[in-house]
Motif scaffolding. Structure first.
Motif, PDB file in Angstrom:
ATOM      1  N   LEU A  25      26.928  56.536 -10.215  1.00 37.53           N
ATOM      2  CA  LEU A  25      27.988  56.228  -9.247  1.00 37.53           C
ATOM      3  C   LEU A  25      29.206  55.602  -9.926  1.00 37.53           C
ATOM      4  N   LEU A  26      28.966  54.931 -11.053  1.00 36.17           N
ATOM      5  CA  LEU A  26      30.082  54.394 -11.833  1.00 36.17           C
ATOM      6  C   LEU A  26      30.748  55.473 -12.686  1.00 36.17           C
ATOM      7  N   ARG A  27      30.242  56.693 -12.537  1.00 38.95           N
ATOM      8  CA  ARG A  27      30.767  57.887 -13.216  1.00 38.95           C
ATOM      9  C   ARG A  27      30.711  57.795 -14.736  1.00 38.95           C
ATOM     10  N   LYS A  28      29.652  57.165 -15.220  1.00 41.53           N
ATOM     11  CA  LYS A  28      29.413  57.146 -16.669  1.00 41.53           C
ATOM     12  C   LYS A  28      28.826  58.496 -17.059  1.00 41.53           C
ATOM     13  N   PRO A  29      29.163  58.995 -18.222  1.00 40.87           N
ATOM     14  CA  PRO A  29      28.656  60.314 -18.613  1.00 40.87           C
ATOM     15  C   PRO A  29      27.158  60.292 -18.936  1.00 40.87           C
ATOM     16  N   PHE A  30      26.552  61.451 -18.799  1.00 40.47           N
ATOM     17  CA  PHE A  30      25.153  61.635 -19.179  1.00 40.47           C
ATOM     18  C   PHE A  30      25.027  61.355 -20.670  1.00 40.47           C
ATOM     19  N   ASN A  31      24.041  60.533 -21.064  1.00 41.91           N
ATOM     20  CA  ASN A  31      23.903  60.179 -22.467  1.00 41.91           C
ATOM     21  C   ASN A  31      22.423  60.101 -22.858  1.00 41.91           C
ATOM     22  N   ASP A  32      22.165  59.672 -24.082  1.00 44.00           N
ATOM     23  CA  ASP A  32      20.799  59.622 -24.594  1.00 44.00           C
ATOM     24  C   ASP A  32      19.936  58.598 -23.862  1.00 44.00           C
ATOM     25  N   TRP A  33      20.521  57.531 -23.354  1.00 46.08           N
ATOM     26  CA  TRP A  33      19.757  56.520 -22.614  1.00 46.08           C
ATOM     27  C   TRP A  33      19.216  57.116 -21.318  1.00 46.08           C
ATOM     28  N   VAL A  34      20.034  57.872 -20.638  1.00 49.51           N
ATOM     29  CA  VAL A  34      19.599  58.520 -19.399  1.00 49.51           C
ATOM     30  C   VAL A  34      18.524  59.555 -19.717  1.00 49.51           C
ATOM     31  N   LEU A  35      18.722  60.299 -20.778  1.00 49.90           N
ATOM     32  CA  LEU A  35      17.726  61.283 -21.197  1.00 49.90           C
ATOM     33  C   LEU A  35      16.407  60.597 -21.550  1.00 49.90           C
ATOM     34  N   GLY A  36      16.475  59.478 -22.252  1.00 50.68           N
ATOM     35  CA  GLY A  36      15.267  58.730 -22.611  1.00 50.68           C
ATOM     36  C   GLY A  36      14.549  58.181 -21.390  1.00 50.68           C
ATOM     37  N   ALA A  83      16.120  68.018 -13.327  1.00 49.77           N
ATOM     38  CA  ALA A  83      17.302  67.154 -13.223  1.00 49.77           C
ATOM     39  C   ALA A  83      18.032  67.051 -14.555  1.00 49.77           C
ATOM     40  N   VAL A  84      17.274  66.931 -15.641  1.00 50.30           N
ATOM     41  CA  VAL A  84      17.895  66.853 -16.969  1.00 50.30           C
ATOM     42  C   VAL A  84      18.559  68.178 -17.318  1.00 50.30           C
ATOM     43  N   LEU A  85      17.908  69.283 -16.988  1.00 48.37           N
ATOM     44  CA  LEU A  85      18.517  70.594 -17.251  1.00 48.37           C
ATOM     45  C   LEU A  85      19.832  70.722 -16.490  1.00 48.37           C
ATOM     46  N   TRP A  86      19.840  70.315 -15.236  1.00 55.75           N
ATOM     47  CA  TRP A  86      21.066  70.334 -14.440  1.00 55.75           C
ATOM     48  C   TRP A  86      22.143  69.479 -15.113  1.00 55.75           C
ATOM     49  N   ALA A  87      21.748  68.284 -15.559  1.00 53.31           N
ATOM     50  CA  ALA A  87      22.715  67.379 -16.193  1.00 53.31           C
ATOM     51  C   ALA A  87      23.243  67.947 -17.506  1.00 53.31           C
ATOM     52  N   LYS A  91      27.177  68.782 -18.184  1.00 55.55           N
ATOM     53  CA  LYS A  91      27.390  67.572 -18.979  1.00 55.55           C
ATOM     54  C   LYS A  91      28.805  67.015 -18.859  1.00 55.55           C
ATOM     55  N   LYS A  92      29.785  67.851 -18.702  1.00 52.46           N
ATOM     56  CA  LYS A  92      31.162  67.389 -18.570  1.00 52.46           C
ATOM     57  C   LYS A  92      31.493  66.969 -17.137  1.00 52.46           C
ATOM     58  N   GLY A  93      30.599  67.275 -16.194  1.00 51.23           N
ATOM     59  CA  GLY A  93      30.838  66.927 -14.795  1.00 51.23           C
ATOM     60  C   GLY A  93      30.668  65.436 -14.551  1.00 51.23           C
TER      61      GLY A  93
END
Length: 123
Positions: A25-36, A83-87, A91-93
């Motif tokens: 919601l803070l519009r932070k980009p998808f990153n390795d922490w989210v993936l982990g 969900a990860v595949l979608w992200a 990735k730029k969204g």
């Protein structure tokens, strides 16, 4: 199955999902922490699947419908990779991280429902 462990898993997955959703919601980009975090959720679900497979052979089967339980578990196992595949595709969204967070929250709800089927619901 272990009653307190399923409740702890549902609470942990809800906390992870809520944290990721807030970051989204803070519009932070998808990153390795989210993936982990998504990988950690998937790992807990795989452990749940293994324990669910072994438990009936040890005499600790569910009180509710076994088919319903397995449909929930298999569906929950599919959510984190989807969900990860979608992200990764988006990735730029702006909403890629939020999608993963909502997916993890859905897994938490499904684990809680699996707990009800295993321990509370009577077939």
């Amino acid at each position: 199955m272990i009653d307190w462990l399923m409740i702890a898993q549902a609470i942990a997955l809800a906390a992870i999902g809520l944290g990721i959703a807030i970051v989204g919601l803070l519009r932070k980009p998808f990153n390795d922490w989210v993936l982990g975090a998504a990988a950690l959720v998937l790992l807990t679900l795989v452990v749940q699947a293994v324990a669910s497979f072994i438990a009936p052979f040890a005499g600790a089967g569910p009180t509710g419908d076994l088919l319903e339980y397995w449909v929930y578990l298999i569906s929950a196992l599919l959510i984190p990779p989807a969900a990860v595949l979608w992200a990764l595709i988006d990735k730029k969204g702006e909403w890629a991280t939020l999608v993963v967070g909502i997916g993890m929250l859905a897994c938490a709800v499904m684990v809680y429902r699996m707990h009800q089927i295993w321990f509370v619901q009577v077939a």
